[in-house]
Scaffold this active site. Sequence first.
Site, short mmCIF file in Angstrom:
data_model
loop_
_atom_site.label_atom_id
_atom_site.label_comp_id
_atom_site.label_asym_id
_atom_site.label_seq_id
_atom_site.Cartn_x
_atom_site.Cartn_y
_atom_site.Cartn_z
N HIS A 100 0.84 -1.20 0.00
CA HIS A 100 0.00 0.00 0.00
C HIS A 100 0.87 1.25 0.00
CE1 HIS A 100 -3.35 2.69 1.15
NE2 HIS A 100 -2.45 3.26 1.95
N GLU A 101 1.90 1.27 0.85
CA GLU A 101 2.79 2.43 0.89
C GLU A 101 3.57 2.57 -0.42
OE1 GLU A 101 2.33 4.55 3.07
OE2 GLU A 101 1.15 3.30 4.43
N HIS A 104 1.57 4.36 -2.92
CA HIS A 104 1.66 5.82 -2.85
C HIS A 104 2.87 6.33 -3.64
CE1 HIS A 104 -1.64 6.61 -0.23
NE2 HIS A 104 -1.16 5.94 0.80
N HIS A 108 2.92 8.94 -6.80
CA HIS A 108 3.81 10.10 -6.88
C HIS A 108 4.57 10.11 -8.19
CE1 HIS A 108 7.31 12.57 -4.98
NE2 HIS A 108 6.46 13.34 -5.63
#
Length: 236
Positions: A100-101, A104, A108
């Site tokens: 999940h991270e 991100h 980006h």
Amino acid sequence: MDIAYGIAGLFFIPVLIFALVAQGMVKSRYKKYSKVMSRSGMTGAAAAYTLLQLNGITDVTIQKIGGNLSDNYNPSNKVISLSEGVYDSTSVAAIGIACHEAGHACQHAAAYAPLTFRNMIIPVTKIGSWIGVPLVIAGMFMSYYAATSDFGYIVALVGLILYSFVAFFQLITLPVEFDASKRALATIKTHGFLVDEEYRGAKKVLTAAALTYVAALASSLVTLLRLALIVAGRRR
């Protein structure tokens, strides 16, 4: 003002209950699936690294940090920080959270619009969270007890506007979080990081985490409604 408190109070209790339920779900599901080890044997750090590589991202650093469920991605320095229970763990929960991270980081890199816009409004959001409510209270105080009722109203209105950015930030956070989980789960499934019940377990963990953001939005909207009713009531 009593009416404003009463109307906002009608929403406050269910929102509070929802927030508590969401937090409980996150903790219980994380606890359950952090004990279920994946058949792939991947650690959270390895899963995040692999996801980044699959998306052609080579300029993001992955580091271990302390805390529990303190995992995050910092776009300013391109660092994924994974908690101790995620970084080295081969559990279903660890892989889901780590990916999940990494999702991100993929957002980006792709200049995902909601993430870009959310990052843009962070400074004013911080200001709103710090002084929005105090300004409304101060403005109402001046309006009631000082000879500067118009000025007090303006002060309160400024506070209300500033706090509205907090609610808007929570709103724009929803697509950011949902999309990161979507990217993570797609990679997890397609590339076999987790299979069958493992995959479903990771999805349950991320779904529970997403509900906490829904709860945060609901809470900020109730607060915004309460402040708006107070300001509008005094103006009348």
